[in-house]
Design a protein around this motif. Structure first.
Motif, PDB file in Angstrom:
ATOM      1  N   HIS A 375      25.965 -23.263 -31.093  1.00  0.00           N
ATOM      2  CA  HIS A 375      26.518 -23.238 -29.746  1.00  0.00           C
ATOM      3  C   HIS A 375      27.835 -24.001 -29.710  1.00  0.00           C
ATOM      4  CE1 HIS A 375      22.921 -21.550 -27.923  1.00  0.00           C
ATOM      5  NE2 HIS A 375      22.204 -22.472 -28.536  1.00  0.00           N
ATOM      6  N   ARG A 376      28.689 -23.597 -28.803  1.00  0.00           N
ATOM      7  CA  ARG A 376      29.883 -24.368 -28.487  1.00  0.00           C
ATOM      8  C   ARG A 376      29.812 -24.715 -27.005  1.00  0.00           C
ATOM      9  NH1 ARG A 376      35.793 -22.324 -27.105  1.00  0.00           N
ATOM     10  NH2 ARG A 376      36.850 -24.346 -26.996  1.00  0.00           N
ATOM     11  N   TYR A 377      30.048 -25.995 -26.685  1.00  0.00           N
ATOM     12  CA  TYR A 377      29.918 -26.453 -25.300  1.00  0.00           C
ATOM     13  C   TYR A 377      31.282 -26.835 -24.734  1.00  0.00           C
ATOM     14  CZ  TYR A 377      24.924 -26.677 -26.236  1.00  0.00           C
ATOM     15  OH  TYR A 377      23.633 -26.355 -26.549  1.00  0.00           O
ATOM     16  N   LEU A 378      31.432 -26.613 -23.449  1.00  0.00           N
ATOM     17  CA  LEU A 378      32.635 -26.996 -22.723  1.00  0.00           C
ATOM     18  C   LEU A 378      32.253 -27.835 -21.509  1.00  0.00           C
ATOM     19  CD1 LEU A 378      34.632 -23.625 -22.709  1.00  0.00           C
ATOM     20  CD2 LEU A 378      34.979 -25.605 -24.202  1.00  0.00           C
ATOM     21  N   PRO A 379      33.146 -28.728 -21.061  1.00  0.00           N
ATOM     22  CA  PRO A 379      32.822 -29.519 -19.871  1.00  0.00           C
ATOM     23  C   PRO A 379      32.830 -28.647 -18.622  1.00  0.00           C
ATOM     24  CG  PRO A 379      35.084 -29.916 -20.553  1.00  0.00           C
ATOM     25  CD  PRO A 379      34.465 -29.068 -21.622  1.00  0.00           C
ATOM     26  N   ALA A 380      31.909 -28.929 -17.724  1.00  0.00           N
ATOM     27  CA  ALA A 380      31.829 -28.218 -16.445  1.00  0.00           C
ATOM     28  C   ALA A 380      32.211 -29.169 -15.317  1.00  0.00           C
ATOM     29  CB  ALA A 380      30.418 -27.670 -16.225  1.00  0.00           C
ATOM     30  N   GLU A 381      32.599 -28.606 -14.200  1.00  0.00           N
ATOM     31  CA  GLU A 381      33.074 -29.405 -13.070  1.00  0.00           C
ATOM     32  C   GLU A 381      31.907 -29.921 -12.226  1.00  0.00           C
ATOM     33  OE1 GLU A 381      37.337 -27.897 -11.785  1.00  0.00           O
ATOM     34  OE2 GLU A 381      35.940 -26.215 -11.879  1.00  0.00           O
ATOM     35  N   HIS A 382      31.044 -30.717 -12.867  1.00  0.00           N
ATOM     36  CA  HIS A 382      29.912 -31.352 -12.197  1.00  0.00           C
ATOM     37  C   HIS A 382      29.730 -32.738 -12.801  1.00  0.00           C
ATOM     38  CE1 HIS A 382      28.439 -27.722 -10.120  1.00  0.00           C
ATOM     39  NE2 HIS A 382      28.798 -27.076 -11.210  1.00  0.00           N
ATOM     40  N   HIS A 383      29.293 -33.680 -11.972  1.00  0.00           N
ATOM     41  CA  HIS A 383      29.008 -35.014 -12.508  1.00  0.00           C
ATOM     42  C   HIS A 383      27.525 -35.202 -12.775  1.00  0.00           C
ATOM     43  CE1 HIS A 383      28.569 -35.654  -8.083  1.00  0.00           C
ATOM     44  NE2 HIS A 383      27.546 -36.400  -8.466  1.00  0.00           N
ATOM     45  N   TRP A 384      26.658 -34.359 -12.226  1.00  0.00           N
ATOM     46  CA  TRP A 384      25.223 -34.437 -12.519  1.00  0.00           C
ATOM     47  C   TRP A 384      25.016 -34.010 -13.967  1.00  0.00           C
ATOM     48  CZ3 TRP A 384      21.818 -37.061 -10.028  1.00  0.00           C
ATOM     49  CH2 TRP A 384      20.457 -36.847 -10.221  1.00  0.00           C
ATOM     50  N   PRO A 385      24.365 -34.831 -14.792  1.00  0.00           N
ATOM     51  CA  PRO A 385      24.355 -34.611 -16.247  1.00  0.00           C
ATOM     52  C   PRO A 385      23.938 -33.217 -16.681  1.00  0.00           C
ATOM     53  CG  PRO A 385      23.481 -36.776 -15.737  1.00  0.00           C
ATOM     54  CD  PRO A 385      23.697 -36.091 -14.428  1.00  0.00           C
ATOM     55  N   GLU A 386      22.870 -32.654 -16.084  1.00  0.00           N
ATOM     56  CA  GLU A 386      22.396 -31.342 -16.522  1.00  0.00           C
ATOM     57  C   GLU A 386      23.411 -30.229 -16.271  1.00  0.00           C
ATOM     58  OE1 GLU A 386      18.476 -33.408 -15.399  1.00  0.00           O
ATOM     59  OE2 GLU A 386      20.623 -33.649 -15.104  1.00  0.00           O
ATOM     60  N   ARG A 387      24.330 -30.458 -15.332  1.00  0.00           N
ATOM     61  CA  ARG A 387      25.308 -29.420 -15.011  1.00  0.00           C
ATOM     62  C   ARG A 387      26.696 -29.747 -15.555  1.00  0.00           C
ATOM     63  NH1 ARG A 387      23.297 -30.492  -9.649  1.00  0.00           N
ATOM     64  NH2 ARG A 387      21.451 -29.225  -9.208  1.00  0.00           N
ATOM     65  N   SER A 388      26.831 -30.849 -16.260  1.00  0.00           N
ATOM     66  CA  SER A 388      28.159 -31.306 -16.673  1.00  0.00           C
ATOM     67  C   SER A 388      28.689 -30.596 -17.908  1.00  0.00           C
ATOM     68  CB  SER A 388      28.135 -32.813 -16.932  1.00  0.00           C
ATOM     69  OG  SER A 388      27.240 -33.121 -17.986  1.00  0.00           O
ATOM     70  N   VAL A 389      27.850 -29.816 -18.586  1.00  0.00           N
ATOM     71  CA  VAL A 389      28.288 -29.040 -19.747  1.00  0.00           C
ATOM     72  C   VAL A 389      27.787 -27.615 -19.598  1.00  0.00           C
ATOM     73  CG1 VAL A 389      28.385 -31.001 -21.318  1.00  0.00           C
ATOM     74  CG2 VAL A 389      26.260 -29.721 -21.091  1.00  0.00           C
ATOM     75  N   ARG A 390      28.457 -26.699 -20.251  1.00  0.00           N
ATOM     76  CA  ARG A 390      28.047 -25.298 -20.244  1.00  0.00           C
ATOM     77  C   ARG A 390      28.334 -24.688 -21.608  1.00  0.00           C
ATOM     78  NH1 ARG A 390      32.400 -21.837 -19.683  1.00  0.00           N
ATOM     79  NH2 ARG A 390      34.385 -22.816 -19.131  1.00  0.00           N
TER      80      ARG A 390
END
Length: 500
Positions: A375-390
């Motif tokens: 997998h390759r992950y990118l930062p997401a526009e959320h500060h809640w940890p479960e939503r902070s990466v995609r």
């Protein structure tokens, strides 16, 4: 291009399937029934039973009064829908657009497909012959409209082809029931002596609407082509598909490899002209016994290099079992993306994610070990940890925001925080030790708390107070207490991640 449709009518869909499972029933008269209002009602009858007067909808007692030795079996729930779905998938070797027409038919958009078999007659004969070899009694009609194709399939013979623009003339000689009318409307037409479509096709529309309602006019317009019908395909049509029919069934791996290479050359050349590349593709084989075998691949970035794509498929070709032989191969590019031509250079200095060798390595790993391994992950526009990466869709996708570096974050984040047992001196202090999976970890160093509030516009709940802790073995963990500490009620402690 003239739009053309084919409708396949399975005269004895369920009973033909039943005979395939119990061949000894072929010469017997039997029915399938289901309970309705305390009585057994016939839902399907074999050809022998129908020939002696048994019909669908008849009460079992009446059917046995006509045929005393009639055999009865329970009608399996949902088998009709499953059969049509499976047969529809099988028919996709003839066209990518296939829809289910309950209770006993399929509708195919064959526009631009018949020439691959040498014309509509050869196309139709081949399809009917293969279905009959599979044990199904079928009638097929071809016309400019779905309504006319349905009419000639059910009332015009076993394989009638209506020439373009001739649907009105053909319909005139068919019974009114060929318009797919409700039984009540068809009965009223019959009582009035309007037995043929030709008797009503030129009648005043206001009179027909007043006497028979709007349905009759809609069905008539659909049949003659004044109102268009749309097929709801069982699978979304794939625009990039190449087919390779075989003169003789292919049973060897060498034959499969040759077919794959030819299809890749055709598909990649087409993609090159349109400036696109493959991100995901499926290679299918339609076997003589009616089964479909398939393997699929995915790429990290768009590709139309035949050799590279062939190597990815070659890793999985052993999964294709030809059995008695494969008579048709399909290659579908289920996901494509734009691929701009690259400028050639004397030497390459590209490194990192832009290196073509990295993409090919990841694709080979996925081919050998399966999807979801890398997998390759990118930062997401959320500060809640479960939503902070995609998860990134590929190597070329760029992050919308920068990675956060002002606070420590674990390399591995659990999808769901797991509960732990903690001993802490006072509420706001980090724990002295915690138990995780039956093992006690003594905390030597700790940092925190870092409070992270809920994204209230997405969901509700308690905030979290996170601590970064290190045990006596030097392992670091990301743990948190849920909500405010309360002597009478606590929301517990959880582990959420592991640092490198």
């Amino acid at each position: 291009m003239q739009v053309r449709y084919a409708v396949i009518w399975f005269r004895h869909l369920v009973t033909d399937w039943f005979i395939r499972r119990r061949p000894a029933l072929r010469p017997e008269a039997f029915v399938l029934t289901t309970a309705s209002h305390g009585r057994q009602v016939v839902t399907a009858a074999s050809e022998q039973a129908e020939g002696q007067g048994v019909s669908v909808g008849m009460v079992l007692a009446d059917a046995r009064a006509i045929v005393p030795l009639l055999q009865r079996f329970d009608d399996p729930a949902g088998v009709r829908e499953r059969l049509l779905q499976g047969l529809g998938a099988w028919c996709m070797q003839y066209t990518p657009v296939v829809g289910v027409g309950l209770p006993d038919g399929l509708c195919l958009d064959i526009t631009g497909c018949a020439h691959l078999w040498g014309g509509e007659r050869a196309y139709l004969d081949h399809m009917m012959g293969r279905l009959q070899q599979l044990g199904y009694d079928v009638a097929v009609g071809v016309a400019d409209t779905i309504g006319t194709a349905w009419a000639v399939a059910h009332y015009g013979g076993t394989g009638q082809i209506v020439a373009p623009g001739e649907q009105r003339a053909v319909l005139s000689g068919l019974p009114a029931a060929a318009l797919r009318l409700e039984a009540g409307i068809a009965e009223r037409l019959l009582k009035l002596g309007l037995m043929r479509i030709g008797h009503i096709i030129d009648m005043q529309r206001s009179a027909l609407r007043r006497r028979f309602g709007e349905e009759l006019l809609v069905r008539l317009d659909q049949a003659v082509g004044l109102e268009r019908e749309v097929i709801v395909p069982i699978e979304p049509a794939v625009p990039f598909v190449e087919r390779l029919p075989c003169l003789e069934p292919i049973v060897t791996r060498t034959g499969i490899e040759i077919a794959l290479e030819r299809l890749l050359e055709l598909l990649c050349e087409r993609l090159r002209r349109e400036g696109k590349g493959i991100r995901a593709a499926v290679f299918k084989g339609y076997r003589v016994d009616g089964k479909i075998v398939a393997v699929d691949i995915g790429t990290s970035r768009p590709s139309r290099q035949v050799k590279h794509l062939y190597k990815l498929f070659a890793l999985k070709l052993s999964l294709i079992a030809p059995a008695l032989g494969i008579e048709l191969f399909l290659l579908e590019a289920t996901h494509v993306a734009a691929l701009s031509p690259e400028q050639e250079v004397l030497w390459s200095t590209r490194q990192g994610l832009a290196d073509e060798r990295l993409a090919r390595l990841l694709e080979r790993l996925a081919g050998k070990m399966g999807p979801g391994v890398v997998h390759r992950y990118l930062p997401a526009e959320h500060h809640w940890p479960e939503r902070s990466v995609r998860v990134a869709e590929g190597l070329e996708e760029q992050p919308a925001i920068a990675w956060r570096t002002d606070r420590p974050r674990p390399v591995r984040l659990l999808a769901t925080p797991e509960p732990i047992v903690v001993a802490a001196p006072i509420p706001d202090y980090p724990p002295m030790h915690f138990r995780y999976k039956e093992r006690v970890h003594v905390v030597k160093k700790a940092d925190g708390p870092e409070r992270i509030e809920r994204e209230w516009w997405l969901d509700g709940g308690q905030h979290r107070d996170y601590y970064t802790v290190e045990d006596e073995e030097g392992q670091r963990y990301w743990i948190f207490r849920l909500g405010h500490y309360d002597a009478e009620r606590t929301y517990g402690w959880f582990i959420h991640g592991f640092f490198a």
